[in-house]
Motif scaffolding. Sequence first.
Motif, PDB file in Angstrom:
ATOM      1  N   TYR A 339      -1.158  20.886   4.078  1.00 37.07           N
ATOM      2  CA  TYR A 339      -1.724  19.689   3.461  1.00 37.07           C
ATOM      3  C   TYR A 339      -0.945  18.423   3.820  1.00 37.07           C
ATOM      4  O   TYR A 339      -1.150  17.373   3.207  1.00 37.07           O
ATOM      5  N   GLY A 340      -0.035  18.539   4.784  1.00 36.64           N
ATOM      6  CA  GLY A 340       0.773  17.390   5.163  1.00 36.64           C
ATOM      7  C   GLY A 340       1.744  16.966   4.082  1.00 36.64           C
ATOM      8  O   GLY A 340       2.194  15.813   4.052  1.00 36.64           O
ATOM      9  N   TYR A 341       2.075  17.892   3.195  1.00 41.94           N
ATOM     10  CA  TYR A 341       2.969  17.571   2.075  1.00 41.94           C
ATOM     11  C   TYR A 341       4.381  17.960   2.474  1.00 41.94           C
ATOM     12  O   TYR A 341       4.814  19.087   2.277  1.00 41.94           O
ATOM     13  N   LYS A 354      -1.784  16.492  -7.355  1.00 42.66           N
ATOM     14  CA  LYS A 354      -1.729  15.034  -7.529  1.00 42.66           C
ATOM     15  C   LYS A 354      -1.662  14.338  -6.170  1.00 42.66           C
ATOM     16  O   LYS A 354      -2.320  13.317  -5.945  1.00 42.66           O
ATOM     17  N   TYR A 355      -0.879  14.894  -5.273  1.00 43.10           N
ATOM     18  CA  TYR A 355      -0.794  14.365  -3.916  1.00 43.10           C
ATOM     19  C   TYR A 355      -2.143  14.457  -3.208  1.00 43.10           C
ATOM     20  O   TYR A 355      -2.600  13.498  -2.561  1.00 43.10           O
ATOM     21  N   GLU A 359      -4.512  11.562  -1.639  1.00 38.96           N
ATOM     22  CA  GLU A 359      -4.721  11.577  -0.193  1.00 38.96           C
ATOM     23  C   GLU A 359      -6.181  11.734   0.213  1.00 38.96           C
ATOM     24  O   GLU A 359      -6.621  11.151   1.213  1.00 38.96           O
ATOM     25  N   ALA A 360      -6.934  12.532  -0.540  1.00 38.00           N
ATOM     26  CA  ALA A 360      -8.220  12.994  -0.011  1.00 38.00           C
ATOM     27  C   ALA A 360      -9.423  12.777  -0.914  1.00 38.00           C
ATOM     28  O   ALA A 360     -10.553  12.964  -0.460  1.00 38.00           O
ATOM     29  N   VAL A 361      -9.222  12.413  -2.167  1.00 34.70           N
ATOM     30  CA  VAL A 361     -10.340  12.374  -3.106  1.00 34.70           C
ATOM     31  C   VAL A 361     -10.700  10.925  -3.436  1.00 34.70           C
ATOM     32  O   VAL A 361      -9.854  10.141  -3.868  1.00 34.70           O
ATOM     33  N   ASN A 362     -11.955  10.590  -3.220  1.00 35.90           N
ATOM     34  CA  ASN A 362     -12.476   9.260  -3.496  1.00 35.90           C
ATOM     35  C   ASN A 362     -13.674   9.386  -4.430  1.00 35.90           C
ATOM     36  O   ASN A 362     -14.716   9.898  -4.032  1.00 35.90           O
ATOM     37  N   VAL A 375      -7.704  13.192 -16.689  1.00 30.88           N
ATOM     38  CA  VAL A 375      -7.269  13.936 -17.873  1.00 30.88           C
ATOM     39  C   VAL A 375      -6.640  15.265 -17.472  1.00 30.88           C
ATOM     40  O   VAL A 375      -5.612  15.688 -18.035  1.00 30.88           O
ATOM     41  N   ILE A 376      -7.232  15.927 -16.487  1.00 30.38           N
ATOM     42  CA  ILE A 376      -6.716  17.225 -16.041  1.00 30.38           C
ATOM     43  C   ILE A 376      -5.289  17.097 -15.518  1.00 30.38           C
ATOM     44  O   ILE A 376      -4.461  18.002 -15.690  1.00 30.38           O
ATOM     45  N   PHE A 377      -4.975  15.961 -14.893  1.00 26.64           N
ATOM     46  CA  PHE A 377      -3.627  15.791 -14.350  1.00 26.64           C
ATOM     47  C   PHE A 377      -2.659  15.177 -15.344  1.00 26.64           C
ATOM     48  O   PHE A 377      -1.475  15.502 -15.335  1.00 26.64           O
TER      49      PHE A 377
END
Length: 422
Positions: A339-341, A354-355, A359-362, A375-377
């Motif tokens: 994941y490039g982490y 969270k990363y 990085e990927a979610v819009n 809320v989940i995070f």
Amino acid sequence: MAEAMDNPKKTLHLFEGFGVEMEYMIVERNTLQVLPITDKLIYDEVGEYLSDVEFGDIAWSNELVLHVVELKTQGPVKTLAQLHQKFQEHVQKINRMLEKYNGMLLPTGAHPLMDPYAETKLWPHEHNAVYEAYNRIFDCRGHGWSNLQSTHLNLPFYDDAEFEKLHAAIRVLLPIMPALSASTPLLDGQLTGMADSRIEVYRQNQQKLPSITGKVVPEAVFSAKDYKQQILHKMYQEIAPHDPEETLQEEFLNSRGAIARFERNTIEIRLLDIQECPLADLAVVQAIVQVLQALIDERWTSLQNLKVWHEDELSSLLLEVVQKGQEAVITNQAYLRLYGYNRSGSCTVGELWKYLIQEAVNLQGQPEVSAALNVIFSCGNLSRRISEAVGPAPSAEKIREVYLQLADCLRKGCVFLPENPC
């Protein structure tokens, strides 16, 4: 037994369509006693005991047990945006219809107080032969059969090349999906000590024939030919002595956390616990879809690097997440690099997610969905929030109190917060 991506007008390419299925329990409004009346619900709507009722965009169907009803997209939808609203409308319609039985829908992946050995009743109508075959072979009493509700996500592939990409991406992401979706900290009126009790009982419900579930994370096979030879045919051979009429020797027998459905060119992700309301489910589903898109686009690593992971390694991580949820620790740097982490030392699955969201979610233009995911995070997955709400040694009365609040969240379409119930 129609499903959410049955009968597409054409074979779709990656992410050109989506199928979503949500399973809910029917319970008594005050006591939360399970009500085995899905057949009555369907009969009240159409005047027949059918397995499927179609309403255009959304359909209802039965499941193995009589106290569960499934809502699903009627064929593939082009976008997941605003889809939660359509599901919510049907939740409210069903709740109105159940009022005359003093019943209602209950969310989460498992009933916290149900005694499945005493309360299980199988669907007795259309397609009953399939359920009777399962019951004869495995005994469908028990939490792993009659007390587990999930959200299924169906994703299309056009050909072997797209299947290879989609299966590779799903396999590596599958172990950390329950960190978002876990909603089952309780069984038999007690905290189990696990974030995702549903997966724990699900993965053991067919141990008699281990090829059916495998390691939950599917094997590293990336073509239709290899999948049929190495997964499907092995299952069919193992169950054949128990299934002389060949009732169960179909693709649906496969009980891995993600299964290939070649008859409709989709992969069905089956690992997700259902949430407290469709809004929360679609927040989880959209996060997963967008991370899968990034993996398939090779944003962080090559397809080849995704394909090399053995199911044993991935299953080991999955079991950690089932146990600990977002607090599970990842020490394998090679997995993080997918994941490039890049960081020294270990990290939690919650930190990785969270990363990935950054990085990927819009979710632009979907403020409600974005807030539900936040809320989940910020407050933990639903399993953690339920655990906090019931306390360390909950009484049956306290459990009912919290799950009545969860039912209210489902009715209203809002996210559960222990300190501020819906």
